[in-house]
Scaffold this motif. Structure first.
Motif, PDB file in Angstrom:
ATOM      1  N   LYS A  29       0.858  -1.189   0.000  1.00  0.00           N
ATOM      2  CA  LYS A  29       0.000   0.000   0.000  1.00  0.00           C
ATOM      3  C   LYS A  29       0.889   1.232   0.000  1.00  0.00           C
ATOM      4  CE  LYS A  29      -3.837   2.227   2.310  1.00  0.00           C
ATOM      5  NZ  LYS A  29      -4.818   2.239   3.368  1.00  0.00           N
ATOM      6  N   ARG A  31       0.853   5.608   0.088  1.00  0.00           N
ATOM      7  CA  ARG A  31       0.020   6.727   0.505  1.00  0.00           C
ATOM      8  C   ARG A  31       0.710   8.037   0.167  1.00  0.00           C
ATOM      9  NH1 ARG A  31      -0.061   5.783   5.742  1.00  0.00           N
ATOM     10  NH2 ARG A  31      -1.574   4.109   5.552  1.00  0.00           N
ATOM     11  N   ARG A  83      -7.962   9.566  -0.456  1.00  0.00           N
ATOM     12  CA  ARG A  83      -6.846   9.951   0.380  1.00  0.00           C
ATOM     13  C   ARG A  83      -5.606  10.220  -0.464  1.00  0.00           C
ATOM     14  NH1 ARG A  83      -3.151  11.308   2.660  1.00  0.00           N
ATOM     15  NH2 ARG A  83      -2.275  10.799   4.699  1.00  0.00           N
ATOM     16  N   PRO A 133      11.955   4.025   5.959  1.00  0.00           N
ATOM     17  CA  PRO A 133      13.048   4.736   5.295  1.00  0.00           C
ATOM     18  C   PRO A 133      14.350   4.554   6.054  1.00  0.00           C
ATOM     19  CG  PRO A 133      11.644   6.260   6.474  1.00  0.00           C
ATOM     20  CD  PRO A 133      10.998   4.922   6.586  1.00  0.00           C
ATOM     21  N   THR A 134      15.431   4.478   5.297  1.00  0.00           N
ATOM     22  CA  THR A 134      16.749   4.437   5.927  1.00  0.00           C
ATOM     23  C   THR A 134      17.144   5.883   6.188  1.00  0.00           C
ATOM     24  OG1 THR A 134      17.182   2.665   4.399  1.00  0.00           O
ATOM     25  CG2 THR A 134      19.009   3.402   5.749  1.00  0.00           C
ATOM     26  N   LEU A 135      17.344   6.220   7.469  1.00  0.00           N
ATOM     27  CA  LEU A 135      17.625   7.616   7.792  1.00  0.00           C
ATOM     28  C   LEU A 135      19.069   7.959   7.472  1.00  0.00           C
ATOM     29  CD1 LEU A 135      15.798   7.338  11.153  1.00  0.00           C
ATOM     30  CD2 LEU A 135      15.005   8.636   9.195  1.00  0.00           C
ATOM     31  N   ALA A 136      19.281   9.219   7.228  1.00  0.00           N
ATOM     32  CA  ALA A 136      20.636   9.675   6.894  1.00  0.00           C
ATOM     33  C   ALA A 136      21.558   9.456   8.077  1.00  0.00           C
ATOM     34  CB  ALA A 136      20.590  11.151   6.522  1.00  0.00           C
ATOM     35  N   PRO A 138      24.119  10.189  10.881  1.00  0.00           N
ATOM     36  CA  PRO A 138      24.364  11.454  11.582  1.00  0.00           C
ATOM     37  C   PRO A 138      25.757  11.984  11.281  1.00  0.00           C
ATOM     38  CG  PRO A 138      24.462   9.621  13.107  1.00  0.00           C
ATOM     39  CD  PRO A 138      24.048   9.053  11.796  1.00  0.00           C
ATOM     40  N   PRO A 145      31.325  20.624  18.798  1.00  0.00           N
ATOM     41  CA  PRO A 145      31.343  22.086  18.836  1.00  0.00           C
ATOM     42  C   PRO A 145      31.314  22.657  20.240  1.00  0.00           C
ATOM     43  CG  PRO A 145      29.312  21.252  17.849  1.00  0.00           C
ATOM     44  CD  PRO A 145      30.217  20.090  17.991  1.00  0.00           C
ATOM     45  N   TRP A 146      30.683  21.911  21.186  1.00  0.00           N
ATOM     46  CA  TRP A 146      30.599  22.481  22.529  1.00  0.00           C
ATOM     47  C   TRP A 146      31.963  22.587  23.174  1.00  0.00           C
ATOM     48  CZ3 TRP A 146      32.035  20.479  27.226  1.00  0.00           C
ATOM     49  CH2 TRP A 146      32.323  19.108  27.280  1.00  0.00           C
TER      50      TRP A 146
ATOM     51  N   HIS B 116      26.123  23.790  24.201  1.00  0.00           N
ATOM     52  CA  HIS B 116      25.483  22.972  23.174  1.00  0.00           C
ATOM     53  C   HIS B 116      24.484  23.753  22.337  1.00  0.00           C
ATOM     54  CE1 HIS B 116      27.167  19.404  25.115  1.00  0.00           C
ATOM     55  NE2 HIS B 116      26.894  18.795  23.993  1.00  0.00           N
ATOM     56  N   GLN B 119      24.867  25.147  17.863  1.00  0.00           N
ATOM     57  CA  GLN B 119      24.827  24.169  16.775  1.00  0.00           C
ATOM     58  C   GLN B 119      23.652  24.489  15.881  1.00  0.00           C
ATOM     59  OE1 GLN B 119      24.529  20.312  18.508  1.00  0.00           O
ATOM     60  NE2 GLN B 119      26.539  20.416  19.452  1.00  0.00           N
ATOM     61  N   ILE B 129      19.813   8.792  16.047  1.00  0.00           N
ATOM     62  CA  ILE B 129      19.335   7.633  15.296  1.00  0.00           C
ATOM     63  C   ILE B 129      20.012   6.382  15.830  1.00  0.00           C
ATOM     64  CG2 ILE B 129      19.055   6.714  12.985  1.00  0.00           C
ATOM     65  CD1 ILE B 129      19.426   9.486  11.942  1.00  0.00           C
ATOM     66  N   ASN B 132      20.779   0.798  13.528  1.00  0.00           N
ATOM     67  CA  ASN B 132      20.291   0.252  12.250  1.00  0.00           C
ATOM     68  C   ASN B 132      19.891   1.347  11.285  1.00  0.00           C
ATOM     69  OD1 ASN B 132      20.579  -2.220  13.323  1.00  0.00           O
ATOM     70  ND2 ASN B 132      18.412  -2.559  13.769  1.00  0.00           N
ATOM     71  N   ARG B 133      19.859   2.566  11.743  1.00  0.00           N
ATOM     72  CA  ARG B 133      19.403   3.701  10.942  1.00  0.00           C
ATOM     73  C   ARG B 133      17.959   3.525  10.494  1.00  0.00           C
ATOM     74  NH1 ARG B 133      23.876   4.347   6.525  1.00  0.00           N
ATOM     75  NH2 ARG B 133      22.449   5.919   5.747  1.00  0.00           N
ATOM     76  N   LEU B 316      -4.473  12.708  11.294  1.00  0.00           N
ATOM     77  CA  LEU B 316      -3.793  11.794  10.382  1.00  0.00           C
ATOM     78  C   LEU B 316      -4.284  10.369  10.569  1.00  0.00           C
ATOM     79  CD1 LEU B 316      -0.047  12.802  10.146  1.00  0.00           C
ATOM     80  CD2 LEU B 316      -1.679  12.529   8.302  1.00  0.00           C
ATOM     81  N   ASN B 320      -5.910   8.311   7.564  1.00  0.00           N
ATOM     82  CA  ASN B 320      -5.280   7.095   7.049  1.00  0.00           C
ATOM     83  C   ASN B 320      -6.152   5.878   7.221  1.00  0.00           C
ATOM     84  OD1 ASN B 320      -3.160   8.670   6.400  1.00  0.00           O
ATOM     85  ND2 ASN B 320      -1.789   7.928   7.986  1.00  0.00           N
TER      86      ASN B 320
END
Lengths: 216, 567
Positions: A29, A31, A83, A133-136, A138, A145-146, B116, B119, B129, B132-133, B316, B320
């Motif tokens: 499915k 959407r 939808r 989704p495969t997240l980007a 990090p 930076p701190w 902090h 940033q 994350i 396993n991402r 939502l 859905n």
């Protein structure tokens, strides 16, 4: 002849429609949330958009299977709703064999960005139910930076403390040097006076500079 | 003409600003708004102001008078009043030591958050994350990103007070920095402190003002303000409201630590401390009210935002499940659609009925989540900030203000330790700088214990027990000593000597009668509360449940808290 072809086509179409059943077998499915993503600039959903979807998915299958000639006709959608969500199945080119869910999933995962881009949508607004989704990855910089800001502030504070502690010592040293110079020059004149006085008569201690020294 | 060469404030203004900087601290920002909300909003001001008149002002005046007259720190001053009262001064010093140990840890946390903030994406805005991402870390998913950042990344908290991990290096570094800055401010005694307080006393007001403008212009702020200002007069009948008002005034002014005595001991003999006492107390209370307006505007914003997010999630979910067109349900019509769909498609609705019930959106409930203390300052405020436009700017401003408030109070706390100890002949042989340095290093080393993984639990113990009970006792003895052992008559004469006129009947009645009675009442209440409370409990962070159930304090901790109380 013509009738036979027509018969075959209608048969295949009906078979294909039979293939796509929501919630069963190898169907996925999908959407779309176009209005959420694009607001005023949302495009209306119509047959052309559906064609684009089928083309994009065919591209994804081709890309994943490295050359198997999937075409638009191999993607079979069904149960389209208001939808803008519908189910679809994928069949192998020139046959009616369904492609299994796992392969479809991996193909979509590989070309997710391209499919999103074709519709100006994102992972959140173009959802495939069951495909996450495969997240980007990090971004981690070498130095957090701190720590940099901390280093700056710590350095400034240390300089401040050292300055406050050293400044009076330096002042005292300078003062001592100045006083020492004064004492030296006075000593010479004092000695001269004493010598002059001693030659003439009784040594009058009033004019000697010894008192100055003891008072210090 | 100073025979003993005691340093002085450069001007009376420095003294006033030092007192303001000391009294106006974190409690004004994170305790008073909570009490206001708990006890019926605007109505709480009535017991608060009454208590200010009955105990706050007179006791503040008294401590300043003693300090200015005796020109010694708390130990010396009380010993001058009566040789048997030296222990009173010592008790003040010990309480100040306890306070110094854990208070600077709050400043360390403020530094951590401040650093902090530089940033592009604030680290408490998004969850990190998982490996396993596929999504956010489990712990962060169940909690909110702000909670995760505070408990996991800032504190790295363990699950109970007995589990001691290592020291959190980032925290330790920030603590070192906090003590370095404290040392920098006090190294020259009142000469350096006097210059610093010009900044630490005034800048927080600038930030509060900026936040006030920002706060009231936020979407939904009006909900919070309405909630705060609708007085619920029924609350005034609740004795807890009056007790909380009394304790808040008491602790907010910083009585009993010896800091006020120490500050006043550097005054000129004829300094008009009467007017100054009134001014500082009024500024302190005014700041509390000002800060709660800002806090409630922020509360309103956060509650409205959460409520609207909740509505959006519901929307939502409905879209859905029932495959309706995207613009069929708007935010306003979510509730009526829920009803409609429930009646038209009951079976389908039954499938999601659980989710609907769980995610029920209620603005009142969001506003009702009253939070105080570190939870308010570091979790609730951070959450509100991350949703503002240009969050880095607001974050920097806010944590800088917290730092100034905390540092200002620290100045008073450390001065309360150093001044009485320096009055002893033994200590005065050491140079000023060396002695102050030793005190700072000592407190730093002991304070490192609060940067361990179980540090926050120790912090809570100290916060709840180290200063509360003993201070009441100290100030009670103080006021009885001045009124009855030293004598009101002698005290009057001393004040006439300094100010040129005697204190009028209001002050005398308060010192002799009202304040002691009030303090005895509070004292008894605390004892009853402690006994009735049973085994002390503390809230521990459970990694899996991400909640804070109350755990029983182990017996060692109970003994520790009794020990702290006994001082």
């Amino acid at each position: 002849m013509l009738e036979k072809i027509l018969l075959l086509l209608s048969l295949s179409l009906s078979v294909a429609e039979g293939l796509c059943k929501p919630g069963v077998g190898e169907a996925y499915k999908v959407r779309f949330s176009i209005k959420t993503a694009l607001g005023d600039q949302a495009y209306p959903w119509n047959k052309n958009e559906m064609f684009l979807f089928r083309a994009a998915l065919a591209f994804a299958m081709r890309d994943f299977t490295n050359g198997e000639e999937f075409g638009v006709s191999d993607i079979h959608p069904c149960n389209e709703t208001q939808r803008v969500s519908f189910w679809f199945v994928v069949t192998r080119p020139k046959t009616m064999d369904l492609v299994d869910k796992g392969t479809v999933e991996m193909a979509i995962k590989k070309s997710r960005n391209r499919i999103n881009g074709a519709f100006l949508l994102t992972d959140k607004t173009l959802e495939f139910d069951g495909i996450y989704p495969t997240l980007a990855a990090p971004v981690s910089p070498d130095t957090p930076p701190w720590l940099i800001v901390f280093g700056v502030v710590m350095g400034a504070v240390s300089v401040g403390i050292i300055a406050l502690l050293v400044y009076p010592l330096v002042q005292r040293k300078l003062k001592k040097n100045m006083d020492a110079d004064d004492e030296d020059s006075d000593e010479e004149t004092g000695v001269k006076t004493a010598e002059n006085g001693a030659n003439d008569g009784i040594y009058n201690s009033t004019f000697s500079d010894d008192e100055r020294f003891t008072q210090m | 003409m100073e025979k003993d060469g005691r340093p002085n404030w450069d001007s009376p203004m420095q003294f006033v600003l030092a007192c303001v900087s000391y009294a106006v601290g974190l409690g004004n920002v994170w305790r008073f708004p909570y009490l206001c909300q708990l006890h019926g909003g605007g109505g709480f001001l009535i017991p608060y102001l009454i208590m200010l008149l009955l105990e706050g002002l007179p006791l503040f005046y008294m401590e300043l008078a003693i300090g200015q007259k005796m020109r010694l720190g708390s130990i010396g001053a009380w010993t001058s009043i009566s040789p048997y009262l030296g222990g009173l001064g010592l008790a003040s010093v010990v309480t100040s030591v306890y306070l110094c140990l854990y208070y600077n840890v709050i400043n360390a946390w403020s530094f951590w958050y401040l650093f902090h903030s530089f940033q592009s994406v604030l680290p408490w805005a998004v969850c990190p994350i998982n490996s396993n991402r596929t999504g956010p870390t489990e712990e962060c998913e169940v909690a909110t990103p702000t909670q995760y950042f505070f408990y996991r990344e800032t504190l790295n908290i363990s699950s109970s007070i007995e589990e001691n991990g290592g020291i959190h290096t980032g925290q330790a570094l920030c603590l070192v920095l906090a003590w370095a800055i404290t040392y920098l401010f006090i190294v020259r005694g009142v000469k350096s402190t006097g210059k610093v307080v010009y900044f630490t006393a005034t800048f927080p007001y600038l930030v509060l003002f900026i936040y006030l403008i920002r706060g009231v212009t936020l979407h939904g702020a009006i909900n919070g303000l309405k909630y705060m200002f609708t007085p619920k007069m029924a609350e005034l009948a609740n004795p807890r409201a009056w007790i909380n008002a009394a304790t808040q005034i008491f602790f907010s002014l910083g009585l009993g630590f010896g800091s006020l005595i120490a500050f006043a001991s550097y005054n000129q003999h004829n300094n008009n401390f009467q007017n100054q006492a009134i001014v500082v107390s009024l500024i302190n209370s005014g700041t509390s009210i000002f800060a709660s307006i800002v806090t409630f505007a922020i509360y309103g914003f956060k509650a409205t935002l959460n409520y609207e997010n909740c509505l959006d999630r519901m929307r939502l979910l409905l879209l859905n499940t029932f495959d309706l067109a995207e613009d069929a349900i708007s935010m306003d019509s979510v509730l009526e659609w829920t009803e409609k769909l429930n009646t038209t498609y009951p079976e389908q609705f039954a499938q999601i009925a659980d989710k609907v019930r769980e995610g029920e959106c209620n603005l009142e409930k969001e506003l009702d989540t009253a939070v105080e203390g570190t939870g308010l300052a570091f979790i609730v405020y951070s959450e509100a900030i991350k949703n503002m436009p240009l969050p880095q700017l607001w974050s920097v401003l806010y944590f800088f203000m917290l730092l100034l408030l905390g540092m200002g109070s620290m100045l008073g706390n450390v001065t309360a330790i150093i001044t009485p100890l320096r009055d002893f002949k033994i200590m005065s042989r050491m140079s000023n700088e060396l002695f102050s340095g030793l005190v700072c290093v000592f407190c730093l080393l002991l304070g490192l214990g609060f940067t361990t993984t179980s540090g926050n639990y120790w912090f809570t113990i100290f916060n709840d027990y180290a200063a509360t009970f003993s201070l009441l006792f100290i100030v009670l003895i103080e006021v009885i000593a001045v009124s009855y052992i030293y004598g009101i008559k002698r005290f009057e004469k001393d004040i006439e000597d300094m100010l040129g006129h005697r204190p009028n009947w209001y002050w005398k009645i308060m010192w002799a009668v009202t304040s002691p009675l009030l303090l005895i009442g509070l004292f008894i209440f605390y004892i009853i509360n402690y006994i009735q409370g049973g085994t002390p409990t503390y809230q521990a962070w459970n990694k899996e449940l991400v909640s804070s159930p109350k755990d029983q304090s182990p017996s060692a901790i109970q003994q520790e808290s009794v020990l702290l109380l006994q001082y």
